[in-house]
Design an enzyme around this catalytic site. Structure first.
Site, PDB file in Angstrom:
ATOM      1  N   ALA A  65       0.865  -1.181   0.000  1.00 42.51           N
ATOM      2  CA  ALA A  65       0.000   0.000   0.000  1.00 42.51           C
ATOM      3  C   ALA A  65       0.901   1.231   0.000  1.00 42.51           C
ATOM      4  CB  ALA A  65      -0.882  -0.008   1.240  1.00 42.51           C
ATOM      5  N   GLY A 109       0.658  -5.165   0.719  1.00 39.61           N
ATOM      6  CA  GLY A 109      -0.535  -5.293  -0.126  1.00 39.61           C
ATOM      7  C   GLY A 109      -0.227  -5.904  -1.484  1.00 39.61           C
ATOM      8  N   GLU A 112      -0.269  -9.492  -0.801  1.00 41.93           N
ATOM      9  CA  GLU A 112      -1.673  -9.876  -0.608  1.00 41.93           C
ATOM     10  C   GLU A 112      -2.426  -9.925  -1.936  1.00 41.93           C
ATOM     11  OE1 GLU A 112      -1.903  -6.772   2.408  1.00 41.93           O
ATOM     12  OE2 GLU A 112      -2.864  -8.239   3.716  1.00 41.93           O
ATOM     13  N   GLU A 132       4.318  -5.027   7.236  1.00 40.64           N
ATOM     14  CA  GLU A 132       3.444  -4.062   7.938  1.00 40.64           C
ATOM     15  C   GLU A 132       3.830  -3.884   9.399  1.00 40.64           C
ATOM     16  OE1 GLU A 132       2.416  -6.596   6.045  1.00 40.64           O
ATOM     17  OE2 GLU A 132       0.920  -5.873   4.605  1.00 40.64           O
TER      18      GLU A 132
HETATM   19  N1  COA Z   1       4.515   3.277  -0.329  1.00 40.78           N
HETATM   20  C1  COA Z   1       4.910   4.483  -0.796  1.00 40.78           C
HETATM   21  N2  COA Z   1       6.068   4.694  -1.421  1.00 40.78           N
HETATM   22  C2  COA Z   1       6.882   3.641  -1.571  1.00 40.78           C
HETATM   23  C3  COA Z   1       6.553   2.357  -1.103  1.00 40.78           C
HETATM   24  C4  COA Z   1       5.296   2.192  -0.458  1.00 40.78           C
HETATM   25  N3  COA Z   1       4.883   1.023  -0.020  1.00 40.78           N
HETATM   26  N4  COA Z   1       7.584   1.533  -1.379  1.00 40.78           N
HETATM   27  C5  COA Z   1       8.513   2.264  -2.017  1.00 40.78           C
HETATM   28  N5  COA Z   1       8.101   3.534  -2.128  1.00 40.78           N
HETATM   29  C6  COA Z   1       8.806   4.653  -2.760  1.00 40.78           C
HETATM   30  C7  COA Z   1       9.934   5.183  -1.901  1.00 40.78           C
HETATM   31  O1  COA Z   1       9.444   6.051  -0.914  1.00 40.78           O
HETATM   32  C8  COA Z   1      10.782   5.853  -2.941  1.00 40.78           C
HETATM   33  O2  COA Z   1      10.180   7.076  -3.273  1.00 40.78           O
HETATM   34  P1  COA Z   1      11.092   8.423  -3.451  1.00 40.78           P
HETATM   35  O3  COA Z   1      12.047   8.080  -4.556  1.00 40.78           O
HETATM   36  O4  COA Z   1      10.104   9.471  -3.812  1.00 40.78           O
HETATM   37  O5  COA Z   1      11.777   8.614  -2.129  1.00 40.78           O
HETATM   38  C9  COA Z   1      10.643   4.945  -4.152  1.00 40.78           C
HETATM   39  O6  COA Z   1       9.433   4.219  -3.944  1.00 40.78           O
HETATM   40  C10 COA Z   1      11.785   3.960  -4.323  1.00 40.78           C
HETATM   41  O7  COA Z   1      11.904   3.235  -3.113  1.00 40.78           O
HETATM   42  P2  COA Z   1      13.266   3.103  -2.290  1.00 40.78           P
HETATM   43  O8  COA Z   1      12.908   2.859  -0.867  1.00 40.78           O
HETATM   44  O9  COA Z   1      14.147   4.254  -2.583  1.00 40.78           O
HETATM   45  O10 COA Z   1      13.888   1.806  -2.967  1.00 40.78           O
HETATM   46  P3  COA Z   1      14.916   0.778  -2.283  1.00 40.78           P
HETATM   47  O11 COA Z   1      15.349  -0.130  -3.379  1.00 40.78           O
HETATM   48  O12 COA Z   1      15.935   1.494  -1.504  1.00 40.78           O
HETATM   49  O13 COA Z   1      14.029  -0.060  -1.240  1.00 40.78           O
HETATM   50  C11 COA Z   1      12.101  -1.340  -0.533  1.00 40.78           C
HETATM   51  C12 COA Z   1      13.005  -0.900  -1.702  1.00 40.78           C
HETATM   52  C13 COA Z   1      10.961  -2.126  -1.151  1.00 40.78           C
HETATM   53  C14 COA Z   1      12.886  -2.201   0.430  1.00 40.78           C
HETATM   54  C15 COA Z   1      11.566  -0.088   0.199  1.00 40.78           C
HETATM   55  O14 COA Z   1      11.056   0.831  -0.760  1.00 40.78           O
HETATM   56  C16 COA Z   1      10.475  -0.380   1.197  1.00 40.78           C
HETATM   57  O15 COA Z   1      10.727  -0.894   2.273  1.00 40.78           O
HETATM   58  N6  COA Z   1       9.210  -0.042   0.826  1.00 40.78           N
HETATM   59  C17 COA Z   1       8.084  -0.193   1.722  1.00 40.78           C
HETATM   60  C18 COA Z   1       7.599  -1.615   1.746  1.00 40.78           C
HETATM   61  C19 COA Z   1       6.459  -1.767   2.720  1.00 40.78           C
HETATM   62  O16 COA Z   1       6.596  -1.545   3.920  1.00 40.78           O
HETATM   63  N7  COA Z   1       5.287  -2.172   2.204  1.00 40.78           N
HETATM   64  C20 COA Z   1       4.120  -2.417   2.995  1.00 40.78           C
HETATM   65  C21 COA Z   1       3.272  -1.207   3.097  1.00 40.78           C
HETATM   66  S1  COA Z   1       1.854  -1.490   4.140  1.00 40.78           S
END
Ligand code: COA
Length: 258
Positions: A65, A109, A112, A132
């Site tokens: 999400a 999500g 999911e 989460e």
């Molecule tokens: N919601 C909103 N934005 C997200 C996102 C999410 N779930 N996952 C990634 N993004 C965004 C980042 O904020 C970043 O945006 P920006 O460039 O404007 O700062 C962009 O996507 C790239 O992500 P980044 O974190 O820089 O890539 P990474 O390769 O360093 O890390 C992940 C990848 C997947 C490990 C990391 O993005 C992450 O942990 N995302 C969240 C995952 C999560 O918790 N999902 C469950 C949500 S309920």
């Protein structure tokens, strides 16, 4: 604004691509709305036998999400955002098979959504998790219910309580995905699988999915009775006559979808 869902056709297969690669295809309100609209358009389209869902870019299927939308949200706002119809339920009950083509991060999500699909085929580069808990949340797209049904309570709890990511090989080992293929072959292998299913009688495919999905809701005894009724229902179709005759004539069946 770029379209959040891209829809392409490859024969009888419709490919839906979540198109927010700069945000790793995170699911926001707009994506969910557009996904529902795309699915509604495909549902009645007799030219589509199978749906494939994937994420744009090289890095991510869906990274969950959109976390930015959570900040400052009240329970009432969140309840509105999670109103029915929800994409997870629509996909799981969709009258055509839905295949998740998992090309990268498959988190929260996104995981999911993959769980709500009927089949999951992943690139070797894909990574899976329910992170989460690290946000002070629990899965809210069916993860606490669908994940244990697929991988068992222990593996589900390990993923949900730690928020750890696992790689594609481990996801396959625990039953979270059915197939893992080299990254560069993902699309071709997915389309091969999708075309094979799309080449069956659409009516029979629909009934087969319905029967298997019923197993999630029914006792074994109820499910076996339901299966018998659906099996007998197949005897009312032209496709059953054709399938049996084609076998006896030693030729490929020509399905009519009725
Ligand atoms: N919601 C909103 N934005 C997200 C996102 C999410 N779930 N996952 C990634 N993004 C965004 C980042 O904020 C970043 O945006 P920006 O460039 O404007 O700062 C962009 O996507 C790239 O992500 P980044 O974190 O820089 O890539 P990474 O390769 O360093 O890390 C992940 C990848 C997947 C490990 C990391 O993005 C992450 O942990 N995302 C969240 C995952 C999560 O918790 N999902 C469950 C949500 S309920």
């Amino acid at each position: 604004m770029p379209e959040t869902i891209l829809v392409e056709r490859a024969g009888r297969v419709a490919i839906l691509t979540v198109n927010r690669p700069d945000k790793l295809n995170a699911l926001n309100d707009q994506v969910r709305e557009d996904m529902l609209a795309a699915l509604a358009g495909i549902e009645g389209d007799a030219g589509v036998g199978v749906v494939v869902v994937t994420g744009a870019g090289e890095k991510s299927f869906i990274a969950g999400a959109d976390i930015a939308e959570f900040a400052g949200r009240t329970p009432f706002d969140q309840r509105h955002a999670m109103r029915s119809p929800r994409i997870f339920d629509i996909m799981s009950a969709f009258p055509k098979p839905v295949i998740a083509m998992i090309n990268g991060f498959c988190l929260g999500g996104g995981c999911e959504l993959a769980l709500s699909c009927d089949l999951r085929i992943a690139s070797e580069k894909a990574r899976f998790g329910q992170p989460e808990i690290k946000l002070g949340l629990i899965p809210g797209g069916g993860g606490t219910q669908r994940l244990p049904r697929l991988v068992g309570t222990g593996h589900a709890l390990r993923l949900i309580l730690t928020g750890d990511m696992i790689d594609a090989a481990e996801a396959k080992a625990i039953g979270l995905v059915e197939l893992v293929v080299p990254h560069e072959e993902l699309r071709a292998k997915t389309l091969e699988l999708a075309q094979k299913i799309a080449g069956m009688s659409p009516l029979t495919v629909k009934v087969a999915k319905e029967a298997v999905r019923a197993s999630e809701k029914m006792s074994l005894e109820e499910g076996i009775t339901y299966e018998r009724d659906l099996f007998c229902l197949c005897f009312s179709t032209a496709d059953k006559e054709e399938g049996v005759k084609a076998f006896l004539d030693k030729r490929p069946a020509q399905w009519q979808g009725r």
